[in-house]
Design a protein around this motif. Structure first.
Motif, PDB file in Angstrom:
ATOM      1  N   MET A  80     -51.197  57.736  38.514  1.00 20.50           N
ATOM      2  CA  MET A  80     -51.873  57.746  37.231  1.00 20.50           C
ATOM      3  C   MET A  80     -50.922  58.178  36.117  1.00 20.50           C
ATOM      4  N   ALA A  81     -50.039  59.140  36.413  1.00 23.04           N
ATOM      5  CA  ALA A  81     -49.111  59.642  35.407  1.00 23.04           C
ATOM      6  C   ALA A  81     -48.120  58.561  35.001  1.00 23.04           C
ATOM      7  N   SER A  82     -47.702  57.723  35.959  1.00 31.66           N
ATOM      8  CA  SER A  82     -46.748  56.668  35.605  1.00 31.66           C
ATOM      9  C   SER A  82     -47.398  55.630  34.696  1.00 31.66           C
ATOM     10  N   MET A  83     -48.696  55.368  34.912  1.00 29.39           N
ATOM     11  CA  MET A  83     -49.395  54.432  34.026  1.00 29.39           C
ATOM     12  C   MET A  83     -49.512  55.015  32.618  1.00 29.39           C
ATOM     13  N   GLN A  84     -49.793  56.305  32.524  1.00 28.63           N
ATOM     14  CA  GLN A  84     -49.878  56.964  31.225  1.00 28.63           C
ATOM     15  C   GLN A  84     -48.542  56.886  30.506  1.00 28.63           C
ATOM     16  N   LEU A  85     -47.481  57.185  31.233  1.00 24.70           N
ATOM     17  CA  LEU A  85     -46.144  57.156  30.648  1.00 24.70           C
ATOM     18  C   LEU A  85     -45.775  55.744  30.205  1.00 24.70           C
ATOM     19  N   THR A  86     -46.069  54.761  31.043  1.00 29.95           N
ATOM     20  CA  THR A  86     -45.750  53.375  30.709  1.00 29.95           C
ATOM     21  C   THR A  86     -46.510  52.917  29.472  1.00 29.95           C
ATOM     22  N   THR A  87     -47.792  53.211  29.404  1.00 23.77           N
ATOM     23  CA  THR A  87     -48.599  52.798  28.259  1.00 23.77           C
ATOM     24  C   THR A  87     -48.148  53.514  26.994  1.00 23.77           C
ATOM     25  N   ALA A  88     -47.866  54.798  27.096  1.00 16.45           N
ATOM     26  CA  ALA A  88     -47.386  55.544  25.937  1.00 16.45           C
ATOM     27  C   ALA A  88     -46.044  55.004  25.465  1.00 16.45           C
ATOM     28  N   LEU A  89     -45.149  54.709  26.393  1.00 13.03           N
ATOM     29  CA  LEU A  89     -43.841  54.157  26.019  1.00 13.03           C
ATOM     30  C   LEU A  89     -43.969  52.769  25.397  1.00 13.03           C
ATOM     31  N   LEU A  90     -44.897  51.969  25.896  1.00 15.08           N
ATOM     32  CA  LEU A  90     -45.123  50.654  25.282  1.00 15.08           C
ATOM     33  C   LEU A  90     -45.610  50.801  23.839  1.00 15.08           C
ATOM     34  N   GLY A  91     -46.492  51.742  23.590  1.00 16.15           N
ATOM     35  CA  GLY A  91     -46.964  51.985  22.229  1.00 16.15           C
ATOM     36  C   GLY A  91     -45.853  52.447  21.311  1.00 16.15           C
ATOM     37  N   ILE A  92     -45.035  53.379  21.804  1.00 11.85           N
ATOM     38  CA  ILE A  92     -43.906  53.872  21.014  1.00 11.85           C
ATOM     39  C   ILE A  92     -42.885  52.761  20.798  1.00 11.85           C
ATOM     40  N   GLY A  93     -42.620  51.975  21.838  1.00  8.59           N
ATOM     41  CA  GLY A  93     -41.684  50.847  21.695  1.00  8.59           C
ATOM     42  C   GLY A  93     -42.176  49.830  20.688  1.00  8.59           C
ATOM     43  N   LEU A  94     -43.470  49.558  20.686  1.00  5.38           N
ATOM     44  CA  LEU A  94     -44.039  48.632  19.700  1.00  5.38           C
ATOM     45  C   LEU A  94     -43.878  49.185  18.293  1.00  5.38           C
ATOM     46  N   ALA A  95     -44.108  50.479  18.118  1.00  5.24           N
ATOM     47  CA  ALA A  95     -43.946  51.103  16.804  1.00  5.24           C
ATOM     48  C   ALA A  95     -42.498  51.002  16.331  1.00  5.24           C
ATOM     49  N   VAL A  96     -41.547  51.236  17.226  1.00  6.89           N
ATOM     50  CA  VAL A  96     -40.128  51.137  16.864  1.00  6.89           C
ATOM     51  C   VAL A  96     -39.782  49.697  16.491  1.00  6.89           C
ATOM     52  N   LEU A  97     -40.284  48.731  17.247  1.00  2.00           N
ATOM     53  CA  LEU A  97     -40.034  47.325  16.938  1.00  2.00           C
ATOM     54  C   LEU A  97     -40.603  46.953  15.567  1.00  2.00           C
ATOM     55  N   ILE A  98     -41.807  47.415  15.265  1.00  2.00           N
ATOM     56  CA  ILE A  98     -42.430  47.119  13.970  1.00  2.00           C
ATOM     57  C   ILE A  98     -41.603  47.721  12.842  1.00  2.00           C
ATOM     58  N   LEU A  99     -41.179  48.972  13.003  1.00  3.69           N
ATOM     59  CA  LEU A  99     -40.359  49.611  11.971  1.00  3.69           C
ATOM     60  C   LEU A  99     -39.037  48.873  11.786  1.00  3.69           C
ATOM     61  N   TYR A 100     -38.446  48.399  12.858  1.00  5.46           N
ATOM     62  CA  TYR A 100     -37.213  47.612  12.768  1.00  5.46           C
ATOM     63  C   TYR A 100     -37.456  46.320  11.984  1.00  5.46           C
ATOM     64  N   LEU A 101     -38.559  45.635  12.282  1.00  6.30           N
ATOM     65  CA  LEU A 101     -38.864  44.389  11.575  1.00  6.30           C
ATOM     66  C   LEU A 101     -39.128  44.632  10.086  1.00  6.30           C
ATOM     67  N   VAL A 102     -39.788  45.729   9.769  1.00  6.58           N
ATOM     68  CA  VAL A 102     -40.024  46.057   8.357  1.00  6.58           C
ATOM     69  C   VAL A 102     -38.703  46.367   7.676  1.00  6.58           C
TER      70      VAL A 102
END
Length: 125
Positions: free
Chosen positions: A1-23
């Motif tokens: 369960m912890a690995s799923m939490q970490l993966t989902t949280a990292l995907l959200g953070i990665g998406l935020a970083v990608l969006i900021l890069y595109l902006v």
């Protein structure tokens, strides 16, 4: 369960970083980027604390928490599509008005050019 939490949280953070890069690279308009960054932040929070969606579902009366998540995602996407259509309509209206102004200016320029060619030169006398 912890690995799923970490993966989902990292995907959200990665998406935020990608969006900021595109902006930052001017590939995405700032106001649209803020919407997507907020969405990525929500994904990161829900990934870090998956029990939060269970509590929200309990408070709102949903017996199956993923159904609430899917409903919220559908609502967000419909609102985003509506907003995009509103922006597209405004842009099309502005382009139409600019084309009309351009046509009027071109007609005025053509009339001025014809008037200058048909009038006699005052310096040739």
């Amino acid at each position: 369960m912890a690995s799923m939490q970490l993966t989902t949280a990292l995907l959200g953070i990665g998406l935020a970083v990608l969006i900021l890069y595109l902006v930052r690279r001017d590939h995405l308009y700032l106001m649209h980027g803020l919407f997507w960054v907020m969405l990525a932040a929500v994904a990161a929070v829900l990934g870090a604390w998956p029990g939060l969606i269970d509590r929200l579902a309990g408070w709102t009366g949903f017996s199956y928490p993923p159904a609430l998540l899917l409903l919220l995602a559908s609502i967000v996407l419909v609102l985003k599509a509506l907003h995009a259509d509103m922006l597209n309509t405004r842009i099309e209206r502005d382009v139409r008005r600019l084309n009309q102004r351009l046509a009027m200016l071109e007609a005025d320029l053509e009339n001025l050019q014809q008037a200058s060619h048909s009038s006699p030169d005052s310096s040739s006398t």
